[in-house]
Design a protein around this motif. Structure first.
Motif, PDB file in Angstrom:
ATOM      1  N   PRO A  80     -74.299  25.432  41.858  1.00 39.60           N
ATOM      2  CA  PRO A  80     -72.963  25.866  41.049  1.00 39.60           C
ATOM      3  C   PRO A  80     -73.251  26.906  39.855  1.00 39.60           C
ATOM      4  CG  PRO A  80     -73.057  23.442  41.473  1.00 39.60           C
ATOM      5  CD  PRO A  80     -74.301  24.083  41.602  1.00 39.60           C
ATOM      6  N   LEU A  81     -74.533  26.853  39.623  1.00 39.20           N
ATOM      7  CA  LEU A  81     -74.756  27.732  38.387  1.00 39.20           C
ATOM      8  C   LEU A  81     -74.749  29.028  38.581  1.00 39.20           C
ATOM      9  CD1 LEU A  81     -77.150  25.949  36.197  1.00 39.20           C
ATOM     10  CD2 LEU A  81     -74.945  25.833  36.196  1.00 39.20           C
ATOM     11  N   GLU A  82     -75.364  29.510  40.022  1.00 38.48           N
ATOM     12  CA  GLU A  82     -75.450  30.888  40.414  1.00 38.48           C
ATOM     13  C   GLU A  82     -76.143  31.805  39.484  1.00 38.48           C
ATOM     14  OE1 GLU A  82     -71.437  32.091  41.868  1.00 38.48           O
ATOM     15  OE2 GLU A  82     -71.363  30.319  43.290  1.00 38.48           O
ATOM     16  N   LEU A  83     -77.125  31.485  38.855  1.00 41.54           N
ATOM     17  CA  LEU A  83     -77.602  32.439  37.725  1.00 41.54           C
ATOM     18  C   LEU A  83     -78.649  33.145  38.531  1.00 41.54           C
ATOM     19  CD1 LEU A  83     -79.265  30.068  35.241  1.00 41.54           C
ATOM     20  CD2 LEU A  83     -77.330  31.360  35.114  1.00 41.54           C
ATOM     21  N   GLU A  84     -78.598  34.678  38.112  1.00 34.40           N
ATOM     22  CA  GLU A  84     -79.630  35.745  38.588  1.00 34.40           C
ATOM     23  C   GLU A  84     -81.190  35.208  38.358  1.00 34.40           C
ATOM     24  OE1 GLU A  84     -78.651  38.579  40.162  1.00 34.40           O
ATOM     25  OE2 GLU A  84     -76.490  37.846  40.064  1.00 34.40           O
ATOM     26  N   ARG A  85     -82.023  35.671  39.360  1.00 34.82           N
ATOM     27  CA  ARG A  85     -83.437  35.584  38.738  1.00 34.82           C
ATOM     28  C   ARG A  85     -83.878  36.188  37.583  1.00 34.82           C
ATOM     29  NH1 ARG A  85     -87.028  33.400  42.976  1.00 34.82           N
ATOM     30  NH2 ARG A  85     -88.897  33.659  41.271  1.00 34.82           N
ATOM     31  N   GLY A  86     -83.293  37.530  37.334  1.00 31.32           N
ATOM     32  CA  GLY A  86     -83.824  38.186  36.285  1.00 31.32           C
ATOM     33  C   GLY A  86     -85.034  38.116  35.756  1.00 31.32           C
ATOM     34  N   PRO A  87     -85.440  37.844  34.556  1.00 30.73           N
ATOM     35  CA  PRO A  87     -86.817  37.931  34.195  1.00 30.73           C
ATOM     36  C   PRO A  87     -87.797  36.694  34.794  1.00 30.73           C
ATOM     37  CG  PRO A  87     -85.589  36.947  32.566  1.00 30.73           C
ATOM     38  CD  PRO A  87     -84.413  37.663  33.648  1.00 30.73           C
ATOM     39  N   ASN A  88     -86.998  35.726  35.361  1.00 33.46           N
ATOM     40  CA  ASN A  88     -87.603  34.759  36.387  1.00 33.46           C
ATOM     41  C   ASN A  88     -88.059  35.050  37.774  1.00 33.46           C
ATOM     42  OD1 ASN A  88     -87.720  32.555  34.468  1.00 33.46           O
ATOM     43  ND2 ASN A  88     -85.584  32.804  34.513  1.00 33.46           N
ATOM     44  N   ALA A  89     -87.837  36.320  38.023  1.00 30.08           N
ATOM     45  CA  ALA A  89     -88.424  36.900  39.475  1.00 30.08           C
ATOM     46  C   ALA A  89     -89.891  36.944  39.156  1.00 30.08           C
ATOM     47  CB  ALA A  89     -87.749  38.303  39.664  1.00 30.08           C
ATOM     48  N   LEU A  90     -90.325  37.107  40.396  1.00 40.90           N
ATOM     49  CA  LEU A  90     -91.995  37.074  40.533  1.00 40.90           C
ATOM     50  C   LEU A  90     -92.321  38.477  39.880  1.00 40.90           C
ATOM     51  CD1 LEU A  90     -92.923  35.612  43.904  1.00 40.90           C
ATOM     52  CD2 LEU A  90     -93.312  34.482  41.681  1.00 40.90           C
ATOM     53  N   TRP A  91     -93.531  38.706  39.535  1.00 48.99           N
ATOM     54  CA  TRP A  91     -93.964  40.010  38.803  1.00 48.99           C
ATOM     55  C   TRP A  91     -93.837  41.085  39.983  1.00 48.99           C
ATOM     56  CZ3 TRP A  91     -98.400  42.709  40.285  1.00 48.99           C
ATOM     57  CH2 TRP A  91     -99.310  41.994  41.529  1.00 48.99           C
ATOM     58  N   SER A  92     -94.079  40.832  41.053  1.00 51.70           N
ATOM     59  CA  SER A  92     -94.083  41.668  41.942  1.00 51.70           C
ATOM     60  C   SER A  92     -92.563  42.172  42.380  1.00 51.70           C
ATOM     61  CB  SER A  92     -94.718  41.179  43.507  1.00 51.70           C
ATOM     62  OG  SER A  92     -94.109  39.733  43.643  1.00 51.70           O
ATOM     63  N   ASP A  93     -91.678  41.362  41.969  1.00 55.09           N
ATOM     64  CA  ASP A  93     -90.349  41.843  42.024  1.00 55.09           C
ATOM     65  C   ASP A  93     -89.755  42.478  40.702  1.00 55.09           C
ATOM     66  OD1 ASP A  93     -90.300  40.914  44.716  1.00 55.09           O
ATOM     67  OD2 ASP A  93     -89.784  39.178  44.138  1.00 55.09           O
ATOM     68  N   GLY A  94     -90.655  42.618  39.922  1.00 56.07           N
ATOM     69  CA  GLY A  94     -90.148  43.162  38.501  1.00 56.07           C
ATOM     70  C   GLY A  94     -89.885  42.144  37.488  1.00 56.07           C
ATOM     71  N   GLY A  95     -90.205  40.897  37.968  1.00 62.50           N
ATOM     72  CA  GLY A  95     -89.969  39.833  36.894  1.00 62.50           C
ATOM     73  C   GLY A  95     -91.135  39.385  36.065  1.00 62.50           C
ATOM     74  N   LEU A  96     -91.197  38.304  35.579  1.00 65.31           N
ATOM     75  CA  LEU A  96     -92.167  37.936  34.418  1.00 65.31           C
ATOM     76  C   LEU A  96     -92.970  36.900  35.156  1.00 65.31           C
ATOM     77  CD1 LEU A  96     -90.385  37.832  30.954  1.00 65.31           C
ATOM     78  CD2 LEU A  96     -91.962  39.550  31.859  1.00 65.31           C
ATOM     79  N   GLN A  97     -92.604  36.350  36.269  1.00 67.45           N
ATOM     80  CA  GLN A  97     -93.363  34.936  36.595  1.00 67.45           C
ATOM     81  C   GLN A  97     -94.747  35.624  37.314  1.00 67.45           C
ATOM     82  OE1 GLN A  97     -93.141  32.183  35.779  1.00 67.45           O
ATOM     83  NE2 GLN A  97     -90.864  31.710  35.495  1.00 67.45           N
ATOM     84  N   TYR A  98     -95.783  35.092  37.067  1.00 63.96           N
ATOM     85  CA  TYR A  98     -97.022  35.417  37.392  1.00 63.96           C
ATOM     86  C   TYR A  98     -97.929  34.203  37.573  1.00 63.96           C
ATOM     87  CZ  TYR A  98    -101.111  38.561  37.400  1.00 63.96           C
ATOM     88  OH  TYR A  98    -102.384  39.609  38.084  1.00 63.96           O
ATOM     89  N   GLY A  99     -98.409  33.813  38.879  1.00 63.33           N
ATOM     90  CA  GLY A  99     -99.298  32.734  39.252  1.00 63.33           C
ATOM     91  C   GLY A  99    -100.484  33.363  39.164  1.00 63.33           C
ATOM     92  N   MET A 100    -101.525  32.580  38.423  1.00 70.72           N
ATOM     93  CA  MET A 100    -103.157  32.962  38.612  1.00 70.72           C
ATOM     94  C   MET A 100    -103.608  32.832  39.806  1.00 70.72           C
ATOM     95  SD  MET A 100    -102.930  33.948  35.487  1.00 70.72           S
ATOM     96  CE  MET A 100    -101.556  33.995  34.266  1.00 70.72           C
ATOM     97  N   PRO A 101    -104.474  33.523  39.975  1.00 68.12           N
ATOM     98  CA  PRO A 101    -105.151  33.401  41.466  1.00 68.12           C
ATOM     99  C   PRO A 101    -105.829  31.949  41.709  1.00 68.12           C
ATOM    100  CG  PRO A 101    -106.344  35.117  40.191  1.00 68.12           C
ATOM    101  CD  PRO A 101    -105.102  34.708  39.463  1.00 68.12           C
ATOM    102  N   VAL A 102    -105.935  31.547  42.716  1.00 65.24           N
ATOM    103  CA  VAL A 102    -106.834  30.104  43.133  1.00 65.24           C
ATOM    104  C   VAL A 102    -107.906  30.795  43.828  1.00 65.24           C
ATOM    105  CG1 VAL A 102    -106.962  28.061  44.319  1.00 65.24           C
ATOM    106  CG2 VAL A 102    -104.816  28.852  43.451  1.00 65.24           C
ATOM    107  N   ARG A 103    -109.038  30.941  43.014  1.00 65.02           N
ATOM    108  CA  ARG A 103    -110.374  31.123  43.583  1.00 65.02           C
ATOM    109  C   ARG A 103    -111.419  30.823  42.969  1.00 65.02           C
ATOM    110  NH1 ARG A 103    -111.982  35.654  45.689  1.00 65.02           N
ATOM    111  NH2 ARG A 103    -110.092  36.791  46.287  1.00 65.02           N
TER     112      ARG A 103
END
Lengths: 346, 397
Positions: free
Chosen positions: A323-346
């Motif tokens: 029901p909130l219908e928020l945009e991803r905005g800064p919470n999009a992945l870095w690859s989509d222009g946002g700030l969320q960035y997962g460190m690599p598992v290796r």
């Protein structure tokens, strides 16, 4: 009192018992991971009712992005997302509950700030939601910018960073205001609804949730200004590196899975035939990355299979499917222009 | 020479542990040492644990800038410059304000309802009974929320304020009224009031002696009223009325100028007074009923009028029963005022043990200070009421 002289034994015995009682329970801090495993339950502090983040649904099941993060940690550690005991906490109670060991993890839309990170014996493990403080007003006031709010009454939740940002913003813009501070966010919405305040301020995601509680959600508007940075994230006790890393990597696993396109639907298929070496490492087909943290190697598989990836959490709780219908905005992945960035598992 | 052999019991110099005085001293010293030991252990343990977990301790935070605003401040406060220590004082004064207002109102309502319950008028007695049963049996928090939201929702917005005499405005933000602005030379008026009060006390004492000596009564009430009102008014007029009024005006969202009584204060005050008054009413009733019926009959047989019987015979005796119980109701009211936080009234718990605690994270220091404040207020009120009780109690001759 004569009693002291007549019955000294009773007093001696009482004080002895007291002394004993203070020495008996002393929770040891350090090995939260071992404690959670041996208990078989994760104790997670959440908000006492904030739609999209943590609130019980009509069946009494906790729902929300903060709640799902608790479930993800339980899935990683115990292999079962249902093994969580939720402790609803007000803004005022939350840090004490974590410091005293009442909860293992605080996942309660809590802003990462310097003083909280450095002077309270707490450590922030990451950012699950990048937010900013906004202001909501009634449409009929005809206001389009927060700069026009000179002299307004503002409803705000007590003991939050919101309260401080509010003072800073009005001072910086040389405007006067009256703050009306309530204990819980529900009460701020009720106060705003009754006309006690011109403005309701909170993190903009919370405003979206509180708006749904108003008698007429369409009569209000959220002003465009974001007056602060509010990185919300999970918090653990300071001095337990191992546990902090489990929580932090739970978040990275959620993000990495979204980036690789692994969802709760296709995770079995992806594990059986991983598309890339990254997927194989994340899902435990290659290496012993889970064991390095003190978990099983299928930790990330358990998270994704049973809770979903970050994108699924977001859409389900606060995004387009909610029901909130928020945009991803800064919470999009870095690859989509946002700030969320997962460190690599290796 | 032989003395008669009367055996005088010698003070026994038996073993020390047989001596009750020594024994009780030893036990008390032991007890004290144990209690102090426990306290020292707890303090040390807490400090060590806080240190180990990297939690800041100490009272330095009281000097840091607070940075949040408070809706009602009786003393100077600004979110810009004031410290956390100042928030403590602001909260304390707000708690004292609502407690004092509550105690006065609860006492008045309680007495009236208590007397009404004993009234021979059937309707009045039943109404008073209903009041007591309704208000003392509903949880206080619910009553506070009821008054707050009932008061709020029934009032208009600032732009449609109910106005009275162009200076008083009632709206959802509270009651806005003209504020006095003191001009130089104003201080003579309060001084005159003090003189008038002292004069009135003297008058009462002299009148009482006069009555004791001659049996005649002076018209004390009109005389003292004239003194209390007339003297300050005269001085005020003679010094050239050094008082201006800041009249509120609607500007933008809210009123500018004047002073504002917050709806939170009104709601809390009403709830606390009405709730506590229900208990005080029962205490008043039981106190009056505890005075033997013979006292009323004796007063009547001396043909004292009803009002005088109540004031001079019944109530002074009933007071002895009532004062200790009313004291505990006062203490309850002060402690219950901490429910203020539910409706956003900035009392000590909401401001200091709420926002300040959460901004600084120093729970132990903040809670200790807050508890110490409630303890001190309660002990002071008890001491005052005990003093009063000692004066009212039966003088046995």
């Amino acid at each position: 009192m004569n009693m002291t002289i007549k019955r000294p034994w009773a007093w001696g015995a009482t004080s002895g018992l007291l002394l004993l009682a203070t020495m008996l329970p002393s929770t040891s801090f350090g090995a939260t991971l071992d404690e959670v495993k041996s208990r078989g339950q994760l104790r997670c502090g959440v908000s006492d009712g904030l739609a999209g983040f943590s609130s019980p649904d009509s069946k009494g099941q906790w729902q929300g992005i903060d709640v799902d993060f608790c479930r993800a940690v339980a899935a990683a550690v115990l292999g079962d997302p249902s093994k969580v005991t939720f402790a609803p906490l007000t803004a005022k109670e939350r840090f004490t509950a974590l410091q005293s060991g009442e909860v293992d993890l605080l996942s309660r839309n809590t802003t990462w700030t310097a003083s909280r990170d450095n002077s309270m014996g707490l450590t922030f493990a990451g950012v699950t939601f990048y937010d900013g403080q906004g202001m909501m007003v009634r449409k009929d006031l005809g206001i389009s910018s927060a700069k026009e709010l000179d002299g307004a009454s503002v409803c705000v939740a007590a003991g939050t960073t919101t309260e401080l940002n509010l003072a800073d913003y009005f001072r910086a813009n040389d405007m006067a205001y009256n703050a009306v501070s309530f204990d819980e966010s529900d009460q701020t919405a009720a106060g705003f609804d009754s006309g006690r305040c011109d403005v309701l301020t909170s993190d903009s995601s919370q405003l979206a949730a509180l708006r749904l509680q108003l008698s007429d959600p369409d009569s209000v508007v959220i002003l465009p200004e974001r007056i602060s940075k509010e990185p919300l994230g999970p918090v653990v006790r300071q001095g337990d590196e191992q546990w902090m890393k489990v929580v932090r990597w739970t978040l990275y696993a959620l993000l990495d899975a979204e980036e690789s396109g692994i969802t709760s639907d296709n995770v079995d298929q992806m594990r059986d035939s991983p598309k890339t070496p990254d997927d194989a490492r994340l899902l435990g087909k290659d290496g012993n990355f889970g064991e390095q943290m003190g978990l099983s190697n299928d930790w990330a598989y358990n998270i994704i299979k049973q809770v979903g990836n970050y994108g699924e959490l977001f859409e389900r709780n606060v995004g387009a499917d909610s029901p909130l219908e928020l945009e991803r905005g800064p919470n999009a992945l870095w690859s989509d222009g946002g700030l969320q960035y997962g460190m690599p598992v290796r | 020479m032989l003395r008669p052999s009367i055996s005088i019991p010698r003070r026994g110099r038996g073993p020390l542990w047989r001596d009750p005085a020594v024994r009780s001293l030893v036990f008390q010293v032991l007890l004290l040492a144990t209690v102090l030991g426990i306290i020292a252990f707890l303090v040390h343990n807490t400090m060590a644990n806080l240190e180990a977990r990297g939690i800041r301790t100490g009272f330095d935070f009281l000097d840091y800038r607070a940075g949040f605003s408070i809706s009602q401040t009786l003393i100077d406060y600004s979110s810009n410059a004031s410290t956390y220590g100042r928030t403590f004082l602001v909260g304390l004064f707000n708690t004292l304000l609502v407690s004092a207002l509550g105690i006065v109102a609860a006492t008045i309502i309680g007495f009236l309802v208590g007397l009404a319950r004993l009234s021979p008028n059937w309707l009045l007695a039943r109404l008073a009974g209903a009041y007591v049963e309704i208000f003392r049996n509903i949880p206080l928090l619910l009553q506070i929320l009821f008054w707050y939201f009932a008061v709020l929702r029934s009032l208009p917005s600032p732009r449609q304020s109910l106005s009275l005499l162009d200076g008083f405005f009632l709206n959802v933000r509270g009651l806005i009224m003209p504020a006095p602005e003191l001009q130089p030379g104003f201080m003579a008026t309060p001084l005159a009031l003090v003189v008038a009060v002292v004069g009135t006390i003297l008058l009462v004492v002299i009148a009482r002696r006069h009555q004791a000596a001659t049996g005649r009564r002076w018209p004390v009430l009109p005389l003292s009223l004239a003194l209390l009102i007339g003297l300050p008014a005269l001085v005020f007029w003679l010094t050239g009325a050094p008082l201006a009024w800041s009249v509120p005006e609607l500007a933008g969202f809210n009123f500018r100028g004047g002073m504002q009584v917050l709806p939170e204060l009104v709601a809390l005050w009403m709830a606390l007074s009405i709730y506590t008054a229900a208990f005080i009413a029962e205490i008043v009733r039981s106190g009056i009923q505890s005075v033997p019926r013979g006292q009323t009959e004796a007063a009547r047989s001396l043909s004292l009028p009803g009002g005088l019987t109540l004031r001079r015979v019944i109530i002074p005796q009933a007071m002895r029963v009532m004062v200790p119980q009313v004291t505990s109701q006062y203490l309850n009211l002060i402690k219950n005022s901490s429910l203020a936080t539910a409706i956003g009234y900035p009392d000590l718990v909401a401001v200091f043990a709420g926002t300040t605690l959460n901004q600084t994270g120093q729970a132990i220091e903040v809670m200790t200070m807050t508890m110490a404040v409630y303890l001190s207020i309660s002990l002071i009120v008890s001491a005052l009421m005990n003093l009063y009780n000692a004066r009212m109690s039966l003088k046995e001759r």
